[in-house]
Design a protein around this motif. Structure first.
Motif, PDB file in Angstrom:
ATOM      1  N   HIS A 178      69.212   6.910  41.861  1.00  0.00           N
ATOM      2  CA  HIS A 178      70.228   7.959  41.968  1.00  0.00           C
ATOM      3  C   HIS A 178      71.600   7.301  41.953  1.00  0.00           C
ATOM      4  CE1 HIS A 178      67.444  11.189  43.479  1.00  0.00           C
ATOM      5  NE2 HIS A 178      66.737  10.134  43.836  1.00  0.00           N
ATOM      6  N   ILE A 179      72.504   7.825  41.140  1.00  0.00           N
ATOM      7  CA  ILE A 179      73.899   7.364  41.123  1.00  0.00           C
ATOM      8  C   ILE A 179      74.755   8.569  41.492  1.00  0.00           C
ATOM      9  CG2 ILE A 179      75.759   6.522  39.642  1.00  0.00           C
ATOM     10  CD1 ILE A 179      73.651   4.988  38.095  1.00  0.00           C
ATOM     11  N   ILE A 180      75.412   8.484  42.642  1.00  0.00           N
ATOM     12  CA  ILE A 180      76.112   9.658  43.184  1.00  0.00           C
ATOM     13  C   ILE A 180      77.553   9.285  43.523  1.00  0.00           C
ATOM     14  CG2 ILE A 180      76.070  11.465  44.935  1.00  0.00           C
ATOM     15  CD1 ILE A 180      73.087  10.925  45.321  1.00  0.00           C
ATOM     16  N   PRO A 181      78.523   9.961  42.856  1.00  0.00           N
ATOM     17  CA  PRO A 181      79.920   9.671  43.193  1.00  0.00           C
ATOM     18  C   PRO A 181      80.263  10.167  44.595  1.00  0.00           C
ATOM     19  CG  PRO A 181      79.794  11.414  41.522  1.00  0.00           C
ATOM     20  CD  PRO A 181      78.394  10.962  41.796  1.00  0.00           C
ATOM     21  N   ARG A 182      81.060   9.391  45.323  1.00  0.00           N
ATOM     22  CA  ARG A 182      81.488   9.769  46.670  1.00  0.00           C
ATOM     23  C   ARG A 182      83.006   9.843  46.739  1.00  0.00           C
ATOM     24  NH1 ARG A 182      78.038   9.716  50.930  1.00  0.00           N
ATOM     25  NH2 ARG A 182      79.508  11.367  51.426  1.00  0.00           N
ATOM     26  N   ILE A 227      74.235   4.552  45.598  1.00  0.00           N
ATOM     27  CA  ILE A 227      73.038   4.353  44.779  1.00  0.00           C
ATOM     28  C   ILE A 227      71.827   4.412  45.710  1.00  0.00           C
ATOM     29  CG2 ILE A 227      71.766   2.709  43.324  1.00  0.00           C
ATOM     30  CD1 ILE A 227      74.516   1.899  42.203  1.00  0.00           C
ATOM     31  N   ALA A 228      70.879   5.279  45.374  1.00  0.00           N
ATOM     32  CA  ALA A 228      69.710   5.460  46.233  1.00  0.00           C
ATOM     33  C   ALA A 228      68.438   5.362  45.403  1.00  0.00           C
ATOM     34  CB  ALA A 228      69.771   6.822  46.928  1.00  0.00           C
ATOM     35  N   GLN A 229      67.391   4.919  46.040  1.00  0.00           N
ATOM     36  CA  GLN A 229      66.107   4.774  45.343  1.00  0.00           C
ATOM     37  C   GLN A 229      65.018   4.845  46.402  1.00  0.00           C
ATOM     38  OE1 GLN A 229      63.788   1.859  45.207  1.00  0.00           O
ATOM     39  NE2 GLN A 229      62.590   3.352  44.048  1.00  0.00           N
ATOM     40  N   PHE A 230      64.107   5.808  46.264  1.00  0.00           N
ATOM     41  CA  PHE A 230      63.108   6.078  47.302  1.00  0.00           C
ATOM     42  C   PHE A 230      61.713   5.658  46.822  1.00  0.00           C
ATOM     43  CE2 PHE A 230      66.222   9.721  47.623  1.00  0.00           C
ATOM     44  CZ  PHE A 230      66.985   9.131  48.615  1.00  0.00           C
ATOM     45  N   GLY A 285      61.054   9.734  51.035  1.00  0.00           N
ATOM     46  CA  GLY A 285      61.828  10.775  50.363  1.00  0.00           C
ATOM     47  C   GLY A 285      61.571  10.905  48.880  1.00  0.00           C
ATOM     48  N   GLN A 286      60.668  10.093  48.322  1.00  0.00           N
ATOM     49  CA  GLN A 286      60.401  10.181  46.878  1.00  0.00           C
ATOM     50  C   GLN A 286      59.628  11.459  46.558  1.00  0.00           C
ATOM     51  OE1 GLN A 286      58.159   6.915  45.146  1.00  0.00           O
ATOM     52  NE2 GLN A 286      58.723   7.506  43.060  1.00  0.00           N
ATOM     53  N   PRO A 326      56.443   2.621  32.398  1.00  0.00           N
ATOM     54  CA  PRO A 326      55.933   3.396  33.529  1.00  0.00           C
ATOM     55  C   PRO A 326      55.710   2.566  34.790  1.00  0.00           C
ATOM     56  CG  PRO A 326      54.214   3.060  31.878  1.00  0.00           C
ATOM     57  CD  PRO A 326      55.476   2.515  31.298  1.00  0.00           C
ATOM     58  N   SER A 327      56.316   3.021  35.877  1.00  0.00           N
ATOM     59  CA  SER A 327      55.925   2.529  37.201  1.00  0.00           C
ATOM     60  C   SER A 327      56.189   3.667  38.179  1.00  0.00           C
ATOM     61  CB  SER A 327      56.670   1.263  37.612  1.00  0.00           C
ATOM     62  OG  SER A 327      58.007   1.526  37.902  1.00  0.00           O
ATOM     63  N   ARG A 328      55.414   3.710  39.224  1.00  0.00           N
ATOM     64  CA  ARG A 328      55.509   4.802  40.196  1.00  0.00           C
ATOM     65  C   ARG A 328      56.841   4.741  40.946  1.00  0.00           C
ATOM     66  NH1 ARG A 328      52.216   8.310  43.256  1.00  0.00           N
ATOM     67  NH2 ARG A 328      52.630   8.181  45.485  1.00  0.00           N
ATOM     68  N   ASN A 329      57.253   3.535  41.274  1.00  0.00           N
ATOM     69  CA  ASN A 329      58.537   3.312  41.951  1.00  0.00           C
ATOM     70  C   ASN A 329      58.873   1.826  41.856  1.00  0.00           C
ATOM     71  OD1 ASN A 329      57.009   2.155  44.118  1.00  0.00           O
ATOM     72  ND2 ASN A 329      56.693   4.205  44.972  1.00  0.00           N
ATOM     73  N   LEU A 330      59.788   1.369  42.701  1.00  0.00           N
ATOM     74  CA  LEU A 330      60.211  -0.033  42.611  1.00  0.00           C
ATOM     75  C   LEU A 330      59.090  -0.999  42.993  1.00  0.00           C
ATOM     76  CD1 LEU A 330      63.600  -1.454  43.520  1.00  0.00           C
ATOM     77  CD2 LEU A 330      61.676  -2.411  44.768  1.00  0.00           C
ATOM     78  N   LEU A 331      58.178  -0.545  43.843  1.00  0.00           N
ATOM     79  CA  LEU A 331      57.172  -1.448  44.411  1.00  0.00           C
ATOM     80  C   LEU A 331      56.174  -1.956  43.378  1.00  0.00           C
ATOM     81  CD1 LEU A 331      56.545   0.495  47.745  1.00  0.00           C
ATOM     82  CD2 LEU A 331      58.125  -1.399  47.319  1.00  0.00           C
TER      83      LEU A 331
END
Ligand code: AMP
Length: 142
Positions: A107-111, A89-92, A98-99, A52-57
């Motif tokens: 997020h892994i999103i094909p373009r 690749i996105a991470q908020f 935007g979180q 568990p962690s709230r986000n990357l921080l």
């Protein structure tokens, strides 16, 4: 400004505990990946550490080093499965960035050239479509 503490009632914690379903594409001792239910493009996948962690921080270096390997593995599978030109690749971190779900995830999103992304947290995708997209990613990983 201090961020709130991790809250284990978030929806991804419930998925990790098996309390609500997901279209899972990968799981190991430390990480899990499943389809985003409001994809910004077909194949939009989320990768998260189990720790568990709230986000990357507030994530531990150990959890980060484990999860980033899975981000790479799943990104390659998504690229193959959707014949993508590239992978976004996105991470908020925190609402101002935007979180909306407060368990660390990538997020892994094909373009594809010339195809715009749909809005973030936009329209719910049909479950059958998500299941088929998950199947393609699992197949690409095997
Ligand atoms: P973020 O803004 O980075 O916190 O993104 C949260 C993401 O989780 C959004 O892209 C949502 O579409 C997605 N999401 C919300 N609920 C679920 C769920 N139950 N299963 C899978 N994805 C979800």
């Amino acid at each position: 400004m201090t961020s709130p503490a991790y809250d284990s009632s978030n929806i991804f914690a419930k998925i990790l505990r098996g309390e609500i379903p997901s279209h899972k594409v990968y799981e190991d001792d430390h990480s899990v990946a499943f389809m985003d239910v409001m994809p910004q493009a077909p194949g939009h996948t989320l990768v998260l550490p189990k720790h568990p962690s709230r986000n990357l921080l507030d994530a531990s270096p150990e959890a980060l080093s484990q999860v980033i390997r899975v981000v790479q593995k799943v990104a390659n599978a998504v690229k193959d499965a959707f014949d993508a030109d590239g992978i976004y690749i996105a991470q908020f971190n925190e609402p101002s960035a935007g979180q909306t779900v407060f368990h660390l995830h990538f997020h892994i999103i094909p373009r594809h050239e010339g195809t715009a992304l749909k809005p973030h947290s936009g329209k719910m995708e049909d479950g059958g479509v998500l299941a088929e997209n998950a199947r393609k990613i699992i197949e690409a990983m095997s």
